[in-house]
Design a protein around this motif. Sequence first.
Motif, PDB file in Angstrom:
ATOM      1  N   ARG A  14       0.833  -1.212   0.000  1.00 56.43           N
ATOM      2  CA  ARG A  14       0.000   0.000   0.000  1.00 56.43           C
ATOM      3  C   ARG A  14       0.866   1.259   0.000  1.00 56.43           C
ATOM      4  N   LEU A  15       1.886   1.254  -0.841  1.00 60.94           N
ATOM      5  CA  LEU A  15       2.754   2.423  -0.968  1.00 60.94           C
ATOM      6  C   LEU A  15       2.037   3.517  -1.757  1.00 60.94           C
ATOM      7  N   PRO A  16       2.301   4.784  -1.478  1.00 59.65           N
ATOM      8  CA  PRO A  16       3.253   5.288  -0.475  1.00 59.65           C
ATOM      9  C   PRO A  16       2.625   5.525   0.890  1.00 59.65           C
ATOM     10  N   LYS A  17       1.365   5.109   1.060  1.00 60.60           N
ATOM     11  CA  LYS A  17       0.664   5.389   2.317  1.00 60.60           C
ATOM     12  C   LYS A  17       1.239   4.582   3.474  1.00 60.60           C
ATOM     13  N   ILE A  18       1.517   3.314   3.227  1.00 57.03           N
ATOM     14  CA  ILE A  18       2.003   2.409   4.277  1.00 57.03           C
ATOM     15  C   ILE A  18       3.384   1.914   3.890  1.00 57.03           C
ATOM     16  N   PHE A  19       4.355   2.142   4.756  1.00 52.53           N
ATOM     17  CA  PHE A  19       5.732   1.765   4.441  1.00 52.53           C
ATOM     18  C   PHE A  19       6.472   1.400   5.725  1.00 52.53           C
ATOM     19  N   HIS A  20       7.745   1.030   5.582  1.00 44.73           N
ATOM     20  CA  HIS A  20       8.500   0.450   6.691  1.00 44.73           C
ATOM     21  C   HIS A  20       9.107   1.490   7.637  1.00 44.73           C
ATOM     22  N   ARG A  21       8.281   2.381   8.159  1.00 45.54           N
ATOM     23  CA  ARG A  21       8.809   3.302   9.165  1.00 45.54           C
ATOM     24  C   ARG A  21       8.944   2.567  10.502  1.00 45.54           C
TER      25      ARG A  21
END
Length: 250
Positions: free
Chosen positions: A104-111
């Motif tokens: 679900r990029l760029p909304k959900i990413f590996h922060r």
Amino acid sequence: MKRLLTFACALCLASAHLNAQTTSTEVLLHTTAGDIRIALYDETPMHRDNFLKLTKMGSYDSLLFHRVIKDFMVQSGDIFSKHAKPGQLLGMGDYDYTQEAEFRLPKIFHRRGTVAAAREGDHKNPERRSGASQFYIVWGKTYDDRRLDYTQMKLDSITNGEVKLTPEMREVYKTIGGTPHLDGQYTVFGEVTEGLDIIEKMQLVATDKNDRPLEDIRILKATVTKDMPEQPKPKAAPVKNQVKRPVRRR
């Protein structure tokens, strides 16, 4: 003063990203290191529902955090870890099904603080399908522009240019941290809302050559603390009135 302002900006960014996803469900991991509360994203419904299902089944109870890497992540969910002997190599235990990737990029990413599903490598798993039970919690590190540029080059190579770090993502990786090189390759499906300090301490523990902690860190109990609302049961179809014909008397 500049340092305080930078930290305040980082907190604002973190808050903004916490509100960027919808999280109607959550799971509490009661571990030997402390409690960790995880909110699951509605934007990744297959992974959300699978994690809820396994939690309700008791699948995570008594499992170890079997893989811990400083400045990277902590991993659990190996079903063979429940009764593992000291020093036993872990990481292969899972159920016999996989899940379709839900990027679900760029909304959900590996922060930092996000929760993602482990999986088999690309050579065995070109579709990047997630494993059933194993998951990891991201710690990572903060990046400068030079390192983010290098990471983008690697991502271009691995994903054929499909994954791009947006300016907003780059700012989070520079201020909050995470693992940008995993974006678009592993499904992120939740985030730690309480207990990130536990993850910080956990990723610093001493480990063996296989990244297993020398002293076991165990999930004592995993509990669904906020479940999906029950769907209303479908109403029964109305019964058609039947016309009763008078019985002909003979």
